[in-house]
Design a protein around this motif. Structure first.
Motif, PDB file in Angstrom:
ATOM      1  N   GLY A   1       0.782  -1.230   0.000  1.00 33.16           N
ATOM      2  CA  GLY A   1       0.000   0.000   0.000  1.00 33.16           C
ATOM      3  C   GLY A   1       0.812   1.277   0.000  1.00 33.16           C
ATOM      4  N   ASN A   2       2.118   1.155  -0.239  1.00 34.14           N
ATOM      5  CA  ASN A   2       2.991   2.330  -0.265  1.00 34.14           C
ATOM      6  C   ASN A   2       3.113   2.821  -1.713  1.00 34.14           C
ATOM      7  N   TYR A   3       2.021   3.379  -2.228  1.00 31.29           N
ATOM      8  CA  TYR A   3       1.922   3.662  -3.658  1.00 31.29           C
ATOM      9  C   TYR A   3       2.861   4.772  -4.133  1.00 31.29           C
ATOM     10  N   ASP A   4       3.021   5.812  -3.315  1.00 29.00           N
ATOM     11  CA  ASP A   4       3.917   6.902  -3.718  1.00 29.00           C
ATOM     12  C   ASP A   4       5.343   6.386  -3.879  1.00 29.00           C
ATOM     13  N   SER A   5       5.778   5.527  -2.950  1.00 34.41           N
ATOM     14  CA  SER A   5       7.116   4.940  -3.047  1.00 34.41           C
ATOM     15  C   SER A   5       7.215   4.051  -4.281  1.00 34.41           C
ATOM     16  N   SER A   6       6.135   3.342  -4.582  1.00 37.69           N
ATOM     17  CA  SER A   6       6.106   2.470  -5.749  1.00 37.69           C
ATOM     18  C   SER A   6       6.355   3.270  -7.025  1.00 37.69           C
ATOM     19  N   ILE A   7       5.711   4.419  -7.144  1.00 39.77           N
ATOM     20  CA  ILE A   7       5.909   5.276  -8.319  1.00 39.77           C
ATOM     21  C   ILE A   7       7.337   5.825  -8.344  1.00 39.77           C
ATOM     22  N   GLU A   8       7.869   6.203  -7.185  1.00 35.13           N
ATOM     23  CA  GLU A   8       9.249   6.707  -7.118  1.00 35.13           C
ATOM     24  C   GLU A   8      10.241   5.656  -7.602  1.00 35.13           C
ATOM     25  N   TYR A   9      10.063   4.420  -7.137  1.00 40.66           N
ATOM     26  CA  TYR A   9      10.943   3.338  -7.579  1.00 40.66           C
ATOM     27  C   TYR A   9      10.790   3.085  -9.083  1.00 40.66           C
ATOM     28  N   ALA A  10       9.576   3.202  -9.569  1.00 42.81           N
ATOM     29  CA  ALA A  10       9.323   2.978 -10.995  1.00 42.81           C
ATOM     30  C   ALA A  10      10.059   4.003 -11.844  1.00 42.81           C
ATOM     31  N   LEU A  11      10.003   5.263 -11.447  1.00 42.27           N
ATOM     32  CA  LEU A  11      10.676   6.312 -12.210  1.00 42.27           C
ATOM     33  C   LEU A  11      12.192   6.119 -12.186  1.00 42.27           C
ATOM     34  N   LYS A  12      12.717   5.669 -11.043  1.00 38.29           N
ATOM     35  CA  LYS A  12      14.156   5.366 -10.952  1.00 38.29           C
ATOM     36  C   LYS A  12      14.507   4.182 -11.849  1.00 38.29           C
ATOM     37  N   ALA A  13      13.635   3.174 -11.855  1.00 39.28           N
ATOM     38  CA  ALA A  13      13.881   1.976 -12.663  1.00 39.28           C
ATOM     39  C   ALA A  13      13.908   2.316 -14.149  1.00 39.28           C
ATOM     40  N   VAL A  14      13.044   3.214 -14.590  1.00 37.63           N
ATOM     41  CA  VAL A  14      13.032   3.628 -16.004  1.00 37.63           C
ATOM     42  C   VAL A  14      14.381   4.224 -16.386  1.00 37.63           C
ATOM     43  N   VAL A  15      14.899   5.116 -15.538  1.00 35.73           N
ATOM     44  CA  VAL A  15      16.196   5.760 -15.806  1.00 35.73           C
ATOM     45  C   VAL A  15      17.312   4.719 -15.858  1.00 35.73           C
ATOM     46  N   LEU A  16      17.321   3.808 -14.894  1.00 42.80           N
ATOM     47  CA  LEU A  16      18.374   2.783 -14.825  1.00 42.80           C
ATOM     48  C   LEU A  16      18.307   1.821 -16.007  1.00 42.80           C
ATOM     49  N   PHE A  17      17.097   1.393 -16.366  1.00 39.73           N
ATOM     50  CA  PHE A  17      16.956   0.453 -17.481  1.00 39.73           C
ATOM     51  C   PHE A  17      17.288   1.111 -18.827  1.00 39.73           C
ATOM     52  N   LYS A  18      17.045   2.395 -18.946  1.00 35.10           N
ATOM     53  CA  LYS A  18      17.415   3.092 -20.179  1.00 35.10           C
ATOM     54  C   LYS A  18      18.930   3.065 -20.383  1.00 35.10           C
ATOM     55  N   GLU A  19      19.665   3.048 -19.262  1.00 36.37           N
ATOM     56  CA  GLU A  19      21.126   3.027 -19.344  1.00 36.37           C
ATOM     57  C   GLU A  19      21.691   1.611 -19.397  1.00 36.37           C
ATOM     58  N   PHE A  20      21.103   0.698 -18.613  1.00 38.79           N
ATOM     59  CA  PHE A  20      21.716  -0.624 -18.459  1.00 38.79           C
ATOM     60  C   PHE A  20      20.859  -1.785 -18.980  1.00 38.79           C
TER      61      PHE A  20
END
Length: 247
Positions: free
Chosen positions: A80-99
């Motif tokens: 139920g920690n939805y805001d954190s879930s979105i934060e992790y998702a945005l970080k994951a997009v940046v990381l996956f774009k690079e790696f």
């Protein structure tokens, strides 16, 4: 040859033996540990363990960090920690774009759409789901297309755009039928039944139940059987057959 799955205790021991400077191996084992915790029914423990360890070892950007950040989207959402879930998702997009790969990025975009459903932000959910859907259509991944159509229908139902939701689910069902994906097909039938019940199109529901019932029996999934019973109860409540609903 299949590798035997390690227990949480065994993984924790392995994790403790890796020095912090070997951050890639550390993250790899941490990912295994959190996934095992999650699968054993401890999503909060998985989430808190990763959060604590990431802040402690301060690993630089790498594919292992991308993978564990991606998994944190799910862990955070489930607790139920939805805001954190979105934060992790945005970080994951940046990381996956690079790696990572374009597929990895698209998976995260699709997950963002799913998290927004739980947050009740259905228009934003549709925006991200449509992006993910466009990618898999171009790629020609039919099962992914069906799954994202299913996800899109959930948001459309919540917006009471029932006709569009039904259209999405019918397309998803057609794809899953052609692929012989029985468990996935069962889920789409559940969603279609739910949309029709919400739209008060009760006369169409029995035909869907008739197609669903043999699948539920064949799959032998207790959770699926329970969900099917719940849907039948909703249907009987809607049609005023309270005795059957109670049964």
């Amino acid at each position: 040859m299949m590798t035997e799955k390690r227990s949480i205790k065994e993984i924790m021991k392995a994790y403790s033996e890796v020095p912090d400077k070997d951050f890639r191996q550390k993250l790899k084992i941490l990912n295994e540990l959190s996934q095992t915790m999650f699968k054993e029914g401890n999503p909060l423990l998985a989430s808190e363990t990763v959060k604590a360890e990431l802040s402690r070892i301060e690993a630089p950007a790498c594919i292992e960090l991308a993978n564990i950040t991606h998994n944190m989207i799910k862990y955070s959402c489930v607790v139920g920690n939805y805001d954190s879930s979105i934060e992790y998702a945005l970080k994951a997009v940046v990381l996956f774009k690079e790696f990572g790969t374009a597929d990895d990025v698209n998976d995260v975009i699709g997950n963002i759409g799913g998290v927004y459903v739980y947050m009740g932000r259905f228009e934003e959910s549709l925006e991200y789901t449509d992006k993910a859907l466009e990618y898999v259509r171009i790629k020609g991944d039919d099962l992914a297309v069906a799954n994202f159509l299913n996800n899109k229908a959930v948001a459309l139902k919540s917006l009471e755009r029932f006709e569009e939701a039904v259209d999405c689910l019918i397309k998803a069902i057609e794809i899953k039928l052609s692929l012989g994906k029985k468990a996935d097909l069962c889920n789409s039938y559940f969603n279609l039944s739910e949309v029709l019940i919400s739209a008060e199109r009760y006369d169409e529901v029995p035909a869907i139940f008739k197609k669903t019932e043999p699948l539920v029996k064949e799959i032998e999934d207790p959770a699926g059987s329970a969900e099917f019973d719940f849907l039948k109860a909703q249907y009987y409540m809607g049609t005023g057959n309270y005795a059957k609903a109670l049964e």
